[in-house]
Design an enzyme around this catalytic site. Structure first.
Site, mmCIF file in Angstrom:
data_model
loop_
_atom_site.group_PDB
_atom_site.id
_atom_site.type_symbol
_atom_site.label_atom_id
_atom_site.label_comp_id
_atom_site.label_asym_id
_atom_site.label_seq_id
_atom_site.Cartn_x
_atom_site.Cartn_y
_atom_site.Cartn_z
ATOM 1 N N SER A 88 -16.076 3.665 -7.538
ATOM 2 C CA SER A 88 -16.581 2.852 -6.425
ATOM 3 C C SER A 88 -18.087 2.793 -6.294
ATOM 4 O O SER A 88 -18.597 2.021 -5.481
ATOM 5 C CB SER A 88 -15.982 3.350 -5.099
ATOM 6 O OG SER A 88 -14.706 2.793 -4.913
ATOM 7 N N ALA A 152 0.453 2.000 -10.111
ATOM 8 C CA ALA A 152 -0.309 2.348 -11.303
ATOM 9 C C ALA A 152 -1.233 3.535 -11.093
ATOM 10 O O ALA A 152 -1.692 4.152 -12.065
ATOM 11 C CB ALA A 152 -1.135 1.143 -11.763
ATOM 12 N N TYR A 191 -12.199 1.972 4.963
ATOM 13 C CA TYR A 191 -12.501 1.672 3.566
ATOM 14 C C TYR A 191 -11.345 0.907 2.934
ATOM 15 O O TYR A 191 -10.195 1.320 3.024
ATOM 16 C CB TYR A 191 -12.737 2.976 2.820
ATOM 17 C CG TYR A 191 -13.370 2.843 1.461
ATOM 18 C CD1 TYR A 191 -14.755 2.817 1.336
ATOM 19 C CD2 TYR A 191 -12.596 2.762 0.317
ATOM 20 C CE1 TYR A 191 -15.352 2.712 0.089
ATOM 21 C CE2 TYR A 191 -13.181 2.656 -0.931
ATOM 22 C CZ TYR A 191 -14.553 2.637 -1.044
ATOM 23 O OH TYR A 191 -15.136 2.527 -2.275
ATOM 24 N N SER A 192 -11.656 -0.198 2.277
ATOM 25 C CA SER A 192 -10.624 -0.998 1.625
ATOM 26 C C SER A 192 -11.175 -1.617 0.353
ATOM 27 O O SER A 192 -12.116 -2.423 0.398
ATOM 28 C CB SER A 192 -10.112 -2.111 2.550
ATOM 29 O OG SER A 192 -9.195 -2.950 1.862
ATOM 30 N N ASN A 193 -10.600 -1.251 -0.783
ATOM 31 C CA ASN A 193 -11.021 -1.827 -2.055
ATOM 32 C C ASN A 193 -10.776 -3.329 -2.121
ATOM 33 O O ASN A 193 -11.439 -4.036 -2.882
ATOM 34 C CB ASN A 193 -10.289 -1.112 -3.199
ATOM 35 C CG ASN A 193 -10.785 0.309 -3.377
ATOM 36 O OD1 ASN A 193 -11.939 0.536 -3.698
ATOM 37 N ND2 ASN A 193 -9.906 1.273 -3.158
ATOM 38 N N GLY A 337 -17.884 7.553 -5.828
ATOM 39 C CA GLY A 337 -16.863 6.885 -6.624
ATOM 40 C C GLY A 337 -15.767 7.851 -7.023
ATOM 41 O O GLY A 337 -16.057 8.932 -7.538
#
Length: 388
Positions: A88, A152, A191-193, A337
Protein backbone atom coordinates in the site's frame (compact mmCIF):
# COMPACT_ATOMS: atom_id res chain seq x y z
CA UNK A 1 -1.92 -3.30 0.52
CA UNK A 2 -3.99 -5.64 2.66
CA UNK A 3 -4.87 -4.74 6.23
CA UNK A 4 -5.31 -8.23 7.67
CA UNK A 5 -3.01 -9.21 10.57
CA UNK A 6 -0.06 -11.26 9.45
CA UNK A 7 0.71 -14.27 11.62
CA UNK A 8 3.54 -16.75 12.46
CA UNK A 9 6.91 -16.21 10.78
CA UNK A 10 9.18 -18.63 8.94
CA UNK A 11 12.54 -19.55 10.49
CA UNK A 12 15.35 -17.11 9.74
CA UNK A 13 19.13 -16.94 9.68
CA UNK A 14 20.83 -13.75 10.86
CA UNK A 15 23.21 -11.67 8.79
CA UNK A 16 24.46 -8.32 10.02
CA UNK A 17 24.44 -5.41 7.57
CA UNK A 18 26.82 -2.50 7.15
CA UNK A 19 26.12 1.15 7.92
CA UNK A 20 27.32 4.22 6.08
CA UNK A 21 27.35 7.87 7.03
CA UNK A 22 28.67 11.01 5.42
CA UNK A 23 31.51 12.97 7.04
CA UNK A 24 28.96 15.56 8.19
CA UNK A 25 28.47 13.58 11.40
CA UNK A 26 31.38 12.81 13.72
CA UNK A 27 32.85 9.31 13.43
CA UNK A 28 31.80 8.51 17.00
CA UNK A 29 28.26 9.76 16.51
CA UNK A 30 28.03 7.94 13.20
CA UNK A 31 29.07 4.63 14.74
CA UNK A 32 26.66 5.13 17.61
CA UNK A 33 23.69 5.79 15.35
CA UNK A 34 24.61 2.91 13.03
CA UNK A 35 24.74 0.61 16.05
CA UNK A 36 21.35 1.89 17.23
CA UNK A 37 19.82 1.23 13.81
CA UNK A 38 21.25 -2.29 13.74
CA UNK A 39 19.89 -2.96 17.24
CA UNK A 40 16.45 -1.78 16.13
CA UNK A 41 16.54 -4.03 13.05
CA UNK A 42 17.62 -7.00 15.19
CA UNK A 43 14.78 -6.27 17.62
CA UNK A 44 12.25 -6.48 14.77
CA UNK A 45 13.61 -9.82 13.60
CA UNK A 46 13.41 -11.26 17.11
CA UNK A 47 9.64 -10.84 16.92
CA UNK A 48 9.53 -13.48 14.18
CA UNK A 49 10.36 -12.00 10.79
CA UNK A 50 12.51 -13.71 8.15
CA UNK A 51 14.50 -10.64 7.10
CA UNK A 52 14.61 -6.92 7.83
CA UNK A 53 16.34 -4.20 5.82
CA UNK A 54 16.37 -0.55 6.81
CA UNK A 55 17.77 2.77 5.63
CA UNK A 56 17.86 6.02 7.58
CA UNK A 57 18.73 9.18 5.65
CA UNK A 58 19.18 12.82 6.62
CA UNK A 59 21.44 15.85 6.42
CA UNK A 60 23.84 14.09 8.80
CA UNK A 61 24.28 11.05 6.59
CA UNK A 62 22.83 7.76 5.44
CA UNK A 63 22.85 4.54 7.45
CA UNK A 64 21.87 0.98 6.59
CA UNK A 65 21.18 -2.13 8.61
CA UNK A 66 20.05 -5.63 7.62
CA UNK A 67 19.42 -8.99 9.23
CA UNK A 68 18.10 -12.37 8.12
CA UNK A 69 17.98 -13.97 4.71
CA UNK A 70 16.42 -12.91 1.45
CA UNK A 71 15.70 -16.52 0.47
CA UNK A 72 15.34 -19.37 2.95
CA UNK A 73 16.02 -21.91 0.19
CA UNK A 74 19.50 -20.55 -0.55
CA UNK A 75 20.32 -18.83 2.72
CA UNK A 76 21.47 -15.69 0.89
CA UNK A 77 21.83 -12.80 3.31
CA UNK A 78 19.37 -9.94 2.92
CA UNK A 79 20.86 -6.78 1.41
CA UNK A 80 19.64 -3.23 1.71
CA UNK A 81 19.61 -3.02 -2.11
CA UNK A 82 17.13 -5.92 -2.43
CA UNK A 83 13.85 -5.12 -4.13
CA UNK A 84 10.51 -5.93 -2.49
CA UNK A 85 6.76 -5.51 -2.95
CA UNK A 86 5.82 -2.20 -1.32
CA UNK A 87 2.08 -3.00 -1.11
CA UNK A 88 0.00 0.00 0.00
CA UNK A 89 2.93 2.40 -0.09
CA UNK A 90 1.85 2.40 -3.76
CA UNK A 91 -1.02 4.65 -2.70
CA UNK A 92 1.32 7.58 -2.08
CA UNK A 93 2.53 7.33 -5.69
CA UNK A 94 -1.01 7.09 -7.07
CA UNK A 95 -2.21 10.01 -4.98
CA UNK A 96 0.78 12.07 -6.15
CA UNK A 97 -0.20 11.49 -9.79
CA UNK A 98 -3.83 12.37 -9.07
CA UNK A 99 -2.79 15.59 -7.35
CA UNK A 100 -0.54 16.48 -10.26
CA UNK A 101 -3.60 16.15 -12.49
CA UNK A 102 -5.48 18.40 -10.07
CA UNK A 103 -2.68 20.96 -10.29
CA UNK A 104 -2.94 20.83 -14.09
CA UNK A 105 -6.68 21.47 -13.94
CA UNK A 106 -7.52 18.10 -15.49
CA UNK A 107 -9.21 16.65 -12.39
CA UNK A 108 -10.89 18.29 -9.41
CA UNK A 109 -10.84 16.81 -5.92
CA UNK A 110 -14.54 17.68 -5.79
CA UNK A 111 -15.38 15.74 -8.95
CA UNK A 112 -17.71 12.81 -8.32
CA UNK A 113 -16.73 9.26 -9.07
CA UNK A 114 -19.81 9.05 -11.28
CA UNK A 115 -18.51 11.96 -13.38
CA UNK A 116 -15.42 9.97 -14.33
CA UNK A 117 -16.70 6.39 -14.08
CA UNK A 118 -20.41 6.33 -14.93
CA UNK A 119 -22.22 3.31 -13.51
CA UNK A 120 -19.14 1.74 -11.89
CA UNK A 121 -20.09 2.53 -8.28
CA UNK A 122 -23.72 1.49 -8.09
CA UNK A 123 -26.06 -0.97 -6.38
CA UNK A 124 -26.56 -2.15 -2.79
CA UNK A 125 -26.70 1.45 -1.61
CA UNK A 126 -23.49 2.48 -3.36
CA UNK A 127 -23.75 5.78 -5.23
CA UNK A 128 -20.82 7.12 -7.22
CA UNK A 129 -22.51 10.51 -7.60
CA UNK A 130 -22.23 11.05 -3.83
CA UNK A 131 -18.51 10.21 -3.59
CA UNK A 132 -15.73 12.64 -4.54
CA UNK A 133 -12.18 12.07 -5.68
CA UNK A 134 -11.03 13.60 -2.37
CA UNK A 135 -13.06 11.02 -0.44
CA UNK A 136 -11.42 8.21 -2.40
CA UNK A 137 -7.94 9.52 -1.61
CA UNK A 138 -8.55 10.07 2.11
CA UNK A 139 -10.68 6.94 2.69
CA UNK A 140 -13.87 8.74 3.70
CA UNK A 141 -15.95 7.28 0.83
CA UNK A 142 -17.50 4.53 2.95
CA UNK A 143 -16.95 1.96 0.18
CA UNK A 144 -16.48 -1.64 1.27
CA UNK A 145 -12.88 -2.83 1.17
CA UNK A 146 -12.74 -5.48 -1.57
CA UNK A 147 -9.83 -7.30 0.10
CA UNK A 148 -12.15 -8.15 3.01
CA UNK A 149 -14.04 -10.52 0.68
CA UNK A 150 -11.22 -11.90 -1.44
CA UNK A 151 -10.41 -15.64 -1.15
CA UNK A 152 -7.10 -15.15 -2.98
CA UNK A 153 -5.61 -13.59 0.17
CA UNK A 154 -7.50 -15.51 2.86
CA UNK A 155 -5.68 -18.83 2.90
CA UNK A 156 -2.78 -20.81 1.49
CA UNK A 157 -5.21 -22.77 -0.72
CA UNK A 158 -6.96 -19.62 -1.94
CA UNK A 159 -3.68 -17.91 -2.73
CA UNK A 160 -2.24 -20.87 -4.61
CA UNK A 161 -5.43 -21.19 -6.65
CA UNK A 162 -5.38 -17.55 -7.77
CA UNK A 163 -1.81 -16.28 -7.44
CA UNK A 164 -1.40 -16.06 -11.23
CA UNK A 165 -4.93 -14.89 -12.04
CA UNK A 166 -5.27 -11.55 -13.85
CA UNK A 167 -7.88 -9.30 -12.23
CA UNK A 168 -9.32 -6.24 -13.93
CA UNK A 169 -9.97 -3.11 -11.85
CA UNK A 170 -13.66 -3.43 -12.69
CA UNK A 171 -13.68 -6.96 -11.24
CA UNK A 172 -12.09 -5.79 -8.00
CA UNK A 173 -14.55 -2.91 -7.64
CA UNK A 174 -17.32 -5.39 -8.45
CA UNK A 175 -16.43 -7.36 -5.33
CA UNK A 176 -17.00 -4.23 -3.24
CA UNK A 177 -20.28 -3.50 -5.02
CA UNK A 178 -21.68 -6.77 -3.70
CA UNK A 179 -21.68 -5.09 -0.29
CA UNK A 180 -23.47 -2.09 1.14
CA UNK A 181 -21.30 0.90 2.06
CA UNK A 182 -19.80 0.96 5.53
CA UNK A 183 -21.10 4.50 6.09
CA UNK A 184 -22.38 7.51 4.17
CA UNK A 185 -19.64 9.35 2.22
CA UNK A 186 -17.80 11.92 4.30
CA UNK A 187 -19.26 10.87 7.66
CA UNK A 188 -16.48 8.60 8.94
CA UNK A 189 -13.07 7.11 8.09
CA UNK A 190 -12.20 3.54 7.16
CA UNK A 191 -9.34 2.17 5.09
CA UNK A 192 -10.55 0.65 1.83
CA UNK A 193 -8.40 -0.58 -1.04
CA UNK A 194 -11.42 -0.14 -3.29
CA UNK A 195 -10.85 3.63 -3.14
CA UNK A 196 -7.46 3.41 -4.81
CA UNK A 197 -8.55 0.92 -7.45
CA UNK A 198 -11.09 3.56 -8.45
CA UNK A 199 -8.42 6.28 -8.29
CA UNK A 200 -6.30 4.29 -10.75
CA UNK A 201 -9.31 3.97 -13.05
CA UNK A 202 -9.91 7.73 -12.92
CA UNK A 203 -6.26 8.43 -13.77
CA UNK A 204 -6.63 6.26 -16.86
CA UNK A 205 -9.89 7.95 -17.85
CA UNK A 206 -8.42 11.43 -17.41
CA UNK A 207 -5.12 10.78 -19.20
CA UNK A 208 -5.77 7.95 -21.63
CA UNK A 209 -2.89 6.05 -20.01
CA UNK A 210 -2.82 3.40 -17.30
CA UNK A 211 -1.91 4.39 -13.75
CA UNK A 212 1.32 2.41 -14.20
CA UNK A 213 2.29 4.49 -17.23
CA UNK A 214 1.50 7.76 -15.46
CA UNK A 215 3.38 6.83 -12.27
CA UNK A 216 6.36 5.81 -14.38
CA UNK A 217 6.30 8.96 -16.53
CA UNK A 218 5.57 11.45 -13.76
CA UNK A 219 7.42 10.03 -10.75
CA UNK A 220 9.72 7.06 -11.36
CA UNK A 221 11.65 8.43 -14.35
CA UNK A 222 11.99 12.08 -13.21
CA UNK A 223 13.36 10.98 -9.84
CA UNK A 224 15.65 8.34 -11.36
CA UNK A 225 14.13 5.52 -9.31
CA UNK A 226 15.94 2.78 -11.20
CA UNK A 227 14.84 -0.04 -8.90
CA UNK A 228 11.17 0.97 -8.74
CA UNK A 229 8.48 -0.38 -11.03
CA UNK A 230 4.72 -0.40 -11.42
CA UNK A 231 4.12 -3.84 -12.96
CA UNK A 232 1.10 -4.83 -15.00
CA UNK A 233 0.67 -8.62 -14.99
CA UNK A 234 4.24 -9.89 -14.56
CA UNK A 235 4.38 -12.19 -11.52
CA UNK A 236 8.15 -11.94 -10.96
CA UNK A 237 10.20 -9.39 -9.05
CA UNK A 238 13.06 -8.56 -11.44
CA UNK A 239 16.64 -8.65 -10.21
CA UNK A 240 17.90 -9.23 -6.68
CA UNK A 241 15.00 -9.24 -4.25
CA UNK A 242 13.59 -10.32 -0.92
CA UNK A 243 11.33 -13.38 -0.92
CA UNK A 244 8.05 -13.16 0.98
CA UNK A 245 6.69 -15.96 3.18
CA UNK A 246 3.28 -16.52 4.76
CA UNK A 247 1.04 -19.22 6.20
CA UNK A 248 -2.07 -16.98 5.94
CA UNK A 249 -3.04 -17.17 9.57
CA UNK A 250 -2.11 -20.81 10.01
CA UNK A 251 -4.35 -21.95 7.16
CA UNK A 252 -1.58 -24.19 5.83
CA UNK A 253 2.19 -24.54 5.71
CA UNK A 254 4.35 -21.44 5.34
CA UNK A 255 4.92 -20.94 1.62
CA UNK A 256 6.99 -18.66 -0.59
CA UNK A 257 4.54 -16.01 -1.82
CA UNK A 258 7.03 -13.93 -3.82
CA UNK A 259 5.58 -14.68 -7.25
CA UNK A 260 2.04 -13.42 -7.85
CA UNK A 261 0.11 -11.53 -10.46
CA UNK A 262 0.16 -7.93 -9.17
CA UNK A 263 -3.31 -7.18 -10.53
CA UNK A 264 -4.50 -8.70 -7.26
CA UNK A 265 -3.51 -5.34 -5.75
CA UNK A 266 -3.52 -3.01 -8.77
CA UNK A 267 -3.33 0.71 -8.07
CA UNK A 268 -3.94 -0.03 -4.38
CA UNK A 269 -0.67 -1.88 -3.90
CA UNK A 270 1.16 -3.45 -6.86
CA UNK A 271 4.45 -1.56 -6.92
CA UNK A 272 8.01 -2.83 -6.32
CA UNK A 273 10.87 -0.75 -4.93
CA UNK A 274 13.89 -0.60 -2.57
CA UNK A 275 14.64 1.25 0.66
CA UNK A 276 16.80 3.78 -1.21
CA UNK A 277 14.24 4.50 -3.93
CA UNK A 278 11.41 4.89 -1.41
CA UNK A 279 13.60 7.27 0.60
CA UNK A 280 14.20 9.36 -2.52
CA UNK A 281 10.51 9.38 -3.40
CA UNK A 282 9.27 10.46 0.03
CA UNK A 283 12.02 13.05 0.37
CA UNK A 284 11.11 14.54 -3.01
CA UNK A 285 7.38 14.44 -2.24
CA UNK A 286 7.53 16.16 1.15
CA UNK A 287 10.32 18.41 -0.08
CA UNK A 288 7.96 19.92 -2.66
CA UNK A 289 9.60 18.53 -5.80
CA UNK A 290 6.59 16.59 -7.09
CA UNK A 291 3.60 18.78 -6.25
CA UNK A 292 2.74 22.47 -6.28
CA UNK A 293 2.34 23.97 -2.79
CA UNK A 294 -1.48 23.93 -2.95
CA UNK A 295 -1.62 20.26 -3.86
CA UNK A 296 1.01 19.28 -1.28
CA UNK A 297 -0.98 21.17 1.34
CA UNK A 298 -4.09 19.27 0.29
CA UNK A 299 -2.21 15.98 0.57
CA UNK A 300 -1.13 16.89 4.11
CA UNK A 301 -4.64 17.95 5.16
CA UNK A 302 -5.68 15.05 7.36
CA UNK A 303 -8.70 13.55 9.05
CA UNK A 304 -8.69 11.46 12.20
CA UNK A 305 -8.21 7.74 11.51
CA UNK A 306 -9.22 6.14 14.79
CA UNK A 307 -9.26 2.57 13.48
CA UNK A 308 -5.47 2.85 13.05
CA UNK A 309 -4.97 3.61 16.75
CA UNK A 310 -4.06 0.04 17.80
CA UNK A 311 -0.93 0.29 15.63
CA UNK A 312 -0.43 4.07 15.33
CA UNK A 313 -2.06 5.90 18.27
CA UNK A 314 -3.32 9.31 17.23
CA UNK A 315 -2.94 8.61 13.50
CA UNK A 316 -4.49 10.89 10.92
CA UNK A 317 -4.84 10.34 7.17
CA UNK A 318 -4.51 12.83 4.33
CA UNK A 319 -4.57 12.21 0.58
CA UNK A 320 -2.40 9.11 0.35
CA UNK A 321 -0.34 10.04 3.42
CA UNK A 322 -0.57 9.04 7.06
CA UNK A 323 0.32 11.57 9.75
CA UNK A 324 1.72 9.97 12.91
CA UNK A 325 2.78 11.62 16.18
CA UNK A 326 6.44 11.43 17.26
CA UNK A 327 7.32 10.75 20.90
CA UNK A 328 9.70 13.73 20.80
CA UNK A 329 7.01 16.11 19.56
CA UNK A 330 5.66 16.92 16.15
CA UNK A 331 4.63 14.37 13.52
CA UNK A 332 5.99 12.41 10.62
CA UNK A 333 4.37 11.40 7.35
CA UNK A 334 4.19 7.88 6.01
CA UNK A 335 2.33 5.28 4.06
CA UNK A 336 2.60 1.76 5.34
CA UNK A 337 2.24 -1.29 3.11
CA UNK A 338 1.12 -4.81 4.00
CA UNK A 339 0.91 -7.65 1.53
CA UNK A 340 1.15 -11.34 2.37
CA UNK A 341 4.79 -11.98 3.20
CA UNK A 342 5.88 -8.31 2.98
CA UNK A 343 5.64 -5.38 5.40
CA UNK A 344 6.80 -1.91 4.34
CA UNK A 345 7.14 0.87 6.90
CA UNK A 346 8.41 4.39 6.28
CA UNK A 347 8.61 7.77 7.91
CA UNK A 348 9.57 11.20 6.58
CA UNK A 349 9.86 14.57 8.26
CA UNK A 350 7.47 17.31 7.22
CA UNK A 351 10.18 19.02 5.15
CA UNK A 352 11.39 15.78 3.53
CA UNK A 353 14.93 16.16 4.87
CA UNK A 354 14.86 12.99 6.99
CA UNK A 355 13.52 9.64 5.87
CA UNK A 356 13.42 6.14 7.30
CA UNK A 357 12.35 3.11 5.28
CA UNK A 358 12.26 -0.50 6.42
CA UNK A 359 11.05 -3.77 4.97
CA UNK A 360 10.31 -6.95 6.90
CA UNK A 361 9.48 -10.31 5.32
CA UNK A 362 7.49 -13.17 6.77
CA UNK A 363 4.32 -12.88 8.82
CA UNK A 364 5.84 -11.44 11.97
CA UNK A 365 4.27 -11.86 15.40
CA UNK A 366 0.62 -12.69 15.98
CA UNK A 367 0.42 -9.86 18.50
CA UNK A 368 1.54 -6.26 18.00
CA UNK A 369 5.17 -6.82 18.97
CA UNK A 370 6.43 -6.66 15.37
CA UNK A 371 4.47 -3.46 14.75
CA UNK A 372 5.74 -1.97 18.00
CA UNK A 373 9.36 -2.72 17.12
CA UNK A 374 8.95 -1.27 13.63
CA UNK A 375 7.36 1.91 14.95
CA UNK A 376 10.11 2.23 17.55
CA UNK A 377 12.80 2.09 14.85
CA UNK A 378 11.20 4.90 12.85
CA UNK A 379 10.49 7.03 15.90
CA UNK A 380 14.03 6.56 17.26
CA UNK A 381 15.65 7.51 13.96
CA UNK A 382 13.51 10.58 13.31
CA UNK A 383 13.72 11.82 16.90
CA UNK A 384 17.52 11.37 16.92
CA UNK A 385 17.57 13.60 13.86
CA UNK A 386 15.63 16.34 15.56
CA UNK A 387 12.05 15.12 15.21
CA UNK A 388 10.05 17.83 13.49
Amino acid sequence: MMTFRQLTAAAALAAVGLGLATPMASATESRKRTTTLQQSVDAIQRTGTVAVVAQSTGPDGRRYATTGVSDTATGRAARVTDKFRIASSTKAFVSTVMLQLVGEGRVSLDDSVEHWLPGVVDGNGNDGSAITVRQLLNHTSGLFNYTADFPAIDSVAGFEADRYTTWTPRQLVGIAMRHAPDFAPGTDWEYSNTNYILAGMIIQKATGHTWQQEVTRRVIRPLGLRDTSAPDTSSRIPGQHLHGYSDFGGSGPTIDVTDLNPTIAGSAGAMISTTNDLSRFFSALLGGRLLHPAQLAAMKTTVRATSLDPVWPGARYGLGLMEIPLTCGGVYYSHAGDLMGYTTRDGVSADGRRTVVLEATGDGASDLSTETAQNALIDTELCAGGGK
